[in-house]
Design a protein around this motif. Structure first.
Motif, PDB file in Angstrom:
ATOM      1  N   ALA A 213     -67.210  -5.329  65.620  1.00 26.73           N
ATOM      2  CA  ALA A 213     -68.070  -5.432  64.438  1.00 26.73           C
ATOM      3  C   ALA A 213     -67.988  -6.807  63.784  1.00 26.73           C
ATOM      4  O   ALA A 213     -68.471  -6.993  62.669  1.00 26.73           O
ATOM      5  CB  ALA A 213     -67.698  -4.354  63.426  1.00 26.73           C
ATOM      6  N   VAL A 214     -67.372  -7.783  64.459  1.00 29.81           N
ATOM      7  CA  VAL A 214     -67.181  -9.101  63.869  1.00 29.81           C
ATOM      8  C   VAL A 214     -68.522  -9.740  63.523  1.00 29.81           C
ATOM      9  O   VAL A 214     -69.514  -9.594  64.241  1.00 29.81           O
ATOM     10  CB  VAL A 214     -66.378 -10.016  64.822  1.00 29.81           C
ATOM     11  N   GLN A 215     -68.557 -10.447  62.398  1.00 29.71           N
ATOM     12  CA  GLN A 215     -69.750 -11.148  61.945  1.00 29.71           C
ATOM     13  C   GLN A 215     -69.393 -12.594  61.600  1.00 29.71           C
ATOM     14  O   GLN A 215     -68.225 -12.896  61.310  1.00 29.71           O
ATOM     15  CB  GLN A 215     -70.340 -10.466  60.711  1.00 29.71           C
ATOM     16  N   PRO A 216     -70.390 -13.497  61.625  1.00 28.21           N
ATOM     17  CA  PRO A 216     -70.128 -14.876  61.212  1.00 28.21           C
ATOM     18  C   PRO A 216     -69.523 -14.921  59.811  1.00 28.21           C
ATOM     19  O   PRO A 216     -69.978 -14.227  58.901  1.00 28.21           O
ATOM     20  CB  PRO A 216     -71.515 -15.530  61.246  1.00 28.21           C
ATOM     21  N   GLY A 217     -68.486 -15.720  59.653  1.00 27.43           N
ATOM     22  CA  GLY A 217     -67.779 -15.818  58.382  1.00 27.43           C
ATOM     23  C   GLY A 217     -66.487 -15.040  58.343  1.00 27.43           C
ATOM     24  O   GLY A 217     -65.634 -15.295  57.482  1.00 27.43           O
ATOM     25  N   ASP A 218     -66.309 -14.074  59.260  1.00 26.79           N
ATOM     26  CA  ASP A 218     -65.057 -13.315  59.292  1.00 26.79           C
ATOM     27  C   ASP A 218     -63.900 -14.233  59.695  1.00 26.79           C
ATOM     28  O   ASP A 218     -64.071 -15.179  60.482  1.00 26.79           O
ATOM     29  CB  ASP A 218     -65.157 -12.161  60.289  1.00 26.79           C
ATOM     30  N   LEU A 219     -62.721 -13.934  59.161  1.00 25.38           N
ATOM     31  CA  LEU A 219     -61.517 -14.676  59.521  1.00 25.38           C
ATOM     32  C   LEU A 219     -60.902 -14.051  60.770  1.00 25.38           C
ATOM     33  O   LEU A 219     -60.705 -12.844  60.823  1.00 25.38           O
ATOM     34  CB  LEU A 219     -60.514 -14.658  58.361  1.00 25.38           C
ATOM     35  N   VAL A 220     -60.597 -14.877  61.737  1.00 28.46           N
ATOM     36  CA  VAL A 220     -60.089 -14.411  63.034  1.00 28.46           C
ATOM     37  C   VAL A 220     -58.673 -14.947  63.209  1.00 28.46           C
ATOM     38  O   VAL A 220     -58.436 -16.157  63.098  1.00 28.46           O
ATOM     39  CB  VAL A 220     -61.001 -14.893  64.184  1.00 28.46           C
ATOM     40  N   PHE A 221     -57.732 -14.043  63.533  1.00 32.25           N
ATOM     41  CA  PHE A 221     -56.326 -14.417  63.661  1.00 32.25           C
ATOM     42  C   PHE A 221     -55.846 -14.131  65.087  1.00 32.25           C
ATOM     43  O   PHE A 221     -55.584 -12.975  65.432  1.00 32.25           O
ATOM     44  CB  PHE A 221     -55.469 -13.640  62.661  1.00 32.25           C
ATOM     45  N   PRO A 222     -55.725 -15.159  65.938  1.00 28.24           N
ATOM     46  CA  PRO A 222     -55.140 -14.948  67.258  1.00 28.24           C
ATOM     47  C   PRO A 222     -53.678 -14.504  67.151  1.00 28.24           C
ATOM     48  O   PRO A 222     -53.179 -13.791  68.000  1.00 28.24           O
ATOM     49  CB  PRO A 222     -55.253 -16.312  67.938  1.00 28.24           C
ATOM     50  N   ALA A 224     -50.366 -14.434  63.686  1.00 27.48           N
ATOM     51  CA  ALA A 224     -50.177 -14.549  62.236  1.00 27.48           C
ATOM     52  C   ALA A 224     -50.117 -15.998  61.767  1.00 27.48           C
ATOM     53  O   ALA A 224     -50.338 -16.273  60.587  1.00 27.48           O
ATOM     54  CB  ALA A 224     -48.893 -13.824  61.820  1.00 27.48           C
ATOM     55  N   GLY A 225     -49.845 -16.936  62.671  1.00 25.85           N
ATOM     56  CA  GLY A 225     -49.705 -18.332  62.275  1.00 25.85           C
ATOM     57  C   GLY A 225     -50.941 -19.172  62.484  1.00 25.85           C
ATOM     58  O   GLY A 225     -50.890 -20.396  62.317  1.00 25.85           O
ATOM     59  N   HIS A 226     -52.069 -18.572  62.835  1.00 19.96           N
ATOM     60  CA  HIS A 226     -53.277 -19.365  63.057  1.00 19.96           C
ATOM     61  C   HIS A 226     -54.500 -18.567  62.642  1.00 19.96           C
ATOM     62  O   HIS A 226     -54.570 -17.354  62.861  1.00 19.96           O
ATOM     63  CB  HIS A 226     -53.408 -19.762  64.532  1.00 19.96           C
ATOM     64  N   VAL A 227     -55.467 -19.258  62.021  1.00 17.17           N
ATOM     65  CA  VAL A 227     -56.700 -18.603  61.586  1.00 17.17           C
ATOM     66  C   VAL A 227     -57.894 -19.425  62.034  1.00 17.17           C
ATOM     67  O   VAL A 227     -57.851 -20.655  62.062  1.00 17.17           O
ATOM     68  CB  VAL A 227     -56.715 -18.414  60.047  1.00 17.17           C
ATOM     69  N   GLN A 228     -58.948 -18.718  62.399  1.00 22.09           N
ATOM     70  CA  GLN A 228     -60.221 -19.312  62.795  1.00 22.09           C
ATOM     71  C   GLN A 228     -61.320 -18.635  61.987  1.00 22.09           C
ATOM     72  O   GLN A 228     -61.074 -17.636  61.308  1.00 22.09           O
ATOM     73  CB  GLN A 228     -60.467 -19.080  64.298  1.00 22.09           C
ATOM     74  N   MET A 229     -62.542 -19.155  62.082  1.00 26.03           N
ATOM     75  CA  MET A 229     -63.679 -18.523  61.416  1.00 26.03           C
ATOM     76  C   MET A 229     -64.735 -18.172  62.458  1.00 26.03           C
ATOM     77  O   MET A 229     -65.177 -19.045  63.218  1.00 26.03           O
ATOM     78  CB  MET A 229     -64.292 -19.423  60.351  1.00 26.03           C
ATOM     79  N   ALA A 230     -65.135 -16.906  62.490  1.00 23.90           N
ATOM     80  CA  ALA A 230     -66.181 -16.490  63.419  1.00 23.90           C
ATOM     81  C   ALA A 230     -67.512 -17.118  63.022  1.00 23.90           C
ATOM     82  O   ALA A 230     -67.835 -17.210  61.835  1.00 23.90           O
ATOM     83  CB  ALA A 230     -66.308 -14.973  63.425  1.00 23.90           C
ATOM     84  N   ILE A 231     -68.274 -17.571  64.035  1.00 20.77           N
ATOM     85  CA  ILE A 231     -69.589 -18.155  63.760  1.00 20.77           C
ATOM     86  C   ILE A 231     -70.687 -17.452  64.562  1.00 20.77           C
ATOM     87  O   ILE A 231     -71.842 -17.876  64.551  1.00 20.77           O
ATOM     88  CB  ILE A 231     -69.608 -19.666  64.062  1.00 20.77           C
ATOM     89  N   GLY A 232     -70.334 -16.377  65.273  1.00 16.08           N
ATOM     90  CA  GLY A 232     -71.322 -15.628  66.035  1.00 16.08           C
ATOM     91  C   GLY A 232     -71.291 -15.936  67.512  1.00 16.08           C
ATOM     92  O   GLY A 232     -70.748 -16.959  67.946  1.00 16.08           O
ATOM     93  N   ASN A 233     -71.832 -15.005  68.310  1.00 13.58           N
ATOM     94  CA  ASN A 233     -71.938 -15.175  69.753  1.00 13.58           C
ATOM     95  C   ASN A 233     -70.584 -15.393  70.435  1.00 13.58           C
ATOM     96  O   ASN A 233     -70.475 -16.152  71.401  1.00 13.58           O
ATOM     97  CB  ASN A 233     -72.868 -16.343  70.069  1.00 13.58           C
ATOM     98  N   GLY A 234     -69.573 -14.729  69.895  1.00 10.31           N
ATOM     99  CA  GLY A 234     -68.246 -14.806  70.504  1.00 10.31           C
ATOM    100  C   GLY A 234     -67.549 -16.138  70.319  1.00 10.31           C
ATOM    101  O   GLY A 234     -66.608 -16.451  71.062  1.00 10.31           O
TER     102      GLY A 234
END
Length: 261
Positions: A213-222, A224-234
Motif C-alpha cells: 500500500a506504499v504511496q509517494p511520500g511514505d517513509l521507507v526504512f530498510p 532502523a538506521g536508514h530512512v528513504q522517501m517513496a516516490i512511486g513505481n517502486g
C-alpha cells in the motif's frame, strides 16, 4: 615550464568554449478554461484530467527552461574564470625575472594559477552534476504520476527530488547537504509537516503502512538506521551514505514503512 603551463591552462579553458547559445525554450501556453456546464459527467472528468496533465506539462517546461538557463550561466561563468587565469599566464610569459626573488614570485604565481584553474574545473563539474540530477528528477516526474500538487506528500516528494545531487554529510539537515533523516525532515518541512530529527525517532512517526500500500511520500526504512522517501513505481529518493549524493534508488523488498500523519 611556461609552455607546459599555458598548454594545461588552455586545455582547461577549452572545456568551456565553442558552445552555441541555446534559444529560449518555448513553454506550453496557458489554455483558457473550458466550459463544461451541462455536459455529461464523464466528459467533465476527462476534461479536468486533461487540464491537469497540460498544467503538469507546462510546469515541467518552465522548470526545464530554468535549469537550461542556469546551465548556460554556469558555462559562461566558467569560461570567464578560466579565460582570466589563462590571460594572466600569457601576461607573465612576457616577463623574464632577473633575480631569485622575482623567480620565486613567478613560480608562486604559476602554482596559484594551476590551483585556481583546477578549482574552476572542479566547481563547474559539481554544478554540471547538480543540473544533470535536476534533469533526471524532472524526467522522472514527467514519466510517472506524483500525488496532486496541493498534497503535503507531493510537496515533500518534490522538495526531496529538488535536492538530487546534493552531498551526503552526516548530521546535515540541508538545504545543500543532508544525511538520510535530515533529507526527509527537510523535505517534509517544506510541506509544513514536522518530523523528528533522527531515523530512530522517525521510524515511530505517523502510522505503519504495508509495502503493498506504499504511496509517494511514505517513509521507507530498510533498517532502523536508514530512512528513504517513496516516490512511486517502486523507487525511493535517499541520501544513502558518506561519499554519495542524494539519489533515486529502487525500494528494497524487506522494509518498514511509515506514513507521516
Amino acid at each position: 615550464m611556461t609552455a607546459l603551463e599555458l598548454d594545461v591552462l588552455g586545455r582547461a579553458h577549452a572545456l568551456f568554449t565553442g558552445h552555441r547559445e541555446m534559444p529560449p525554450l518555448e513553454t506550453t501556453s496557458v489554455l483558457p478554461p473550458v466550459r463544461t456546464e451541462g455536459l455529461p459527467t464523464a466528459y467533465r472528468q476527462a476534461a479536468s484530467r486533461h487540464g491537469e496533465e497540460l498544467g503538469a506539462a507546462r510546469r515541467v517546461d518552465v522548470e526545464l527552461s530554468a535549469i537550461l538557463a542556469r546551465a548556460q550561466r554556469d558555462q559562461h561563468e566558467a569560461q570567464q574564470q578560466t579565460r582570466a587565469v589563462l590571460d594572466a599566464a600569457h601576461a607573465d610569459a612576457e616577463s623574464t625575472p632577473d633575480n631569485p626573488v622575482a623567480q620565486r614570485e613567478l613560480m608562486r604565481r604559476r602554482a596559484a594559477r594551476l590551483r585556481a584553474q583546477h578549482a574552476h574545473v572542479l566547481a563547474a563539474r559539481r554544478r554540471a552534476r547538480r543540473r544533470a540530477a535536476l534533469l533526471r528528477a524532472l524526467r522522472y516526474r514527467r514519466r510517472h504520476r506524483i500525488p496532486a500538487p496541493n498534497s503535503r506528500a507531493a510537496l515533500a516528494v518534490r522538495a526531496a527530488l529538488s535536492r538530487l545531487g546534493c552531498p551526503y554529510v552526516w548530521g546535515a539537515t540541508g538545504p545543500g547537504r543532508f544525511d538520510c533523516s535530515g533529507l526527509v525532515q527537510w523535505a517534509y518541512a517544506q510541506a509544513g509537516v514536522h518530523l523528528d530529527r533522527t531515523t530512530y525517532d522517525q521510524i515511530n512517526d505517523g502510522v505503519p503502512v504495508a509495502r503493498s500500500a506504499v504511496q509517494p511520500g511514505d517513509l521507507v526504512f530498510p533498517h532502523a538506521g536508514h530512512v528513504q522517501m517513496a516516490i512511486g513505481n517502486g523507487m525511493v529518493v535517499e541520501a544513502p551514505h558518506a561519499g554519495a549524493n542524494v539519489q533515486i534508488s529502487r525500494m528494497g523488498s524487506n522494509v518498514a514503512i511509515r506514513r507521516p500523519a
